[in-house]
Scaffold this active site. Structure first.
Site, mmCIF file in Angstrom:
data_model
loop_
_atom_site.group_PDB
_atom_site.id
_atom_site.type_symbol
_atom_site.label_atom_id
_atom_site.label_comp_id
_atom_site.label_asym_id
_atom_site.label_seq_id
_atom_site.Cartn_x
_atom_site.Cartn_y
_atom_site.Cartn_z
ATOM 1 N N PRO A 2 38.694 -14.725 -8.681
ATOM 2 C CA PRO A 2 37.407 -15.127 -9.194
ATOM 3 C C PRO A 2 37.798 -16.484 -9.661
ATOM 4 O O PRO A 2 38.702 -16.849 -10.506
ATOM 5 C CB PRO A 2 36.881 -14.386 -10.144
ATOM 6 C CG PRO A 2 37.339 -13.056 -9.807
ATOM 7 C CD PRO A 2 38.639 -13.349 -9.261
ATOM 8 N N LYS A 32 37.017 -7.275 -12.151
ATOM 9 C CA LYS A 32 38.401 -7.485 -11.335
ATOM 10 C C LYS A 32 39.263 -7.866 -12.549
ATOM 11 O O LYS A 32 39.122 -8.193 -13.619
ATOM 12 C CB LYS A 32 38.025 -8.866 -10.706
ATOM 13 C CG LYS A 32 37.011 -8.659 -9.418
ATOM 14 C CD LYS A 32 37.253 -9.624 -8.209
ATOM 15 C CE LYS A 32 36.253 -9.360 -7.338
ATOM 16 N NZ LYS A 32 36.423 -9.973 -6.037
#
Length: 122
Positions: A2, A32
Site C-alpha cells: 500500500p 496488511k
C-alpha cells in the site's frame, strides 16, 4: 505494497508523528502488514478547491488487490482520519483509489507479479 499519498495546502505540525500514524492507520484499514506500507506527505502545496484556498487535501491510495466494493468504506475512514488529525473537512478532500496489476509494481529488484518473491499477502 500500500502507498498512501497525502497532499495538502496546509502545514502539518509534527509531520513525522503524523506520517507514522498514517502508516499504522493504513495498515490497519487494509489489514496488511505495516512493513509493506509507504506514506508520502506533501505539505504547504499551492492548491485551490471549489475556488478557494481554504484547507484542502488530495489523497491517493494504491494497493494490490484493492476491491472497488471497499472504496466507500475506505473513503469514509480516510476522510475521518484527515478531519481528526488535520481539521480538513471531508467536503474538501478528494481521494483517488488504484489497484495496479501485480506486475506493474516493483520492489527489491522484482515485481510483485513474480511468484519467486513470495509476497502474495501484499
Amino acid at each position: 505494497m500500500p502507498l498512501l499519498t497525502i497532499c495538502t495546502n496546509t502545514d502539518i505540525d509534527h509531520a513525522d508523528t503524523f506520517t507514522l500514524e498514517a502508516s499504522a492507520f493504513t495498515a490497519s484499514l487494509l489489514a496488511k502488514p505495516e512493513s509493506y506500507v509507504m506514506v508520502k506527505i506533501e505539505t504547504a502545496r499551492t492548491m485551490s478547491f471549489a475556488g478557494s484556498f481554504k484547507a484542502a487535501a488530495h489523497l491517493q491510495l494504491k494497493s494490490l488487490g484493492l476491491a472497488e466494493t471497499e472504496t466507500e468504506r475506505l473513503s469514509a475512514a480516510l476522510c475521518q482520519f484527515i478531519e481528526d488529525r488535520l481539521s480538513i473537512p471531508a467536503a474538501r478532500i478528494y481521494i483517488e483509489f488504484a489497484s495496479p496489476e501485480r506486475s506493474m509494481w516493483g520492489w527489491d529488484n522484482h515485481t510483485f507479479g513474480q511468484e519467486s518473491v513470495g509476497l502474495n499477502q501484499s
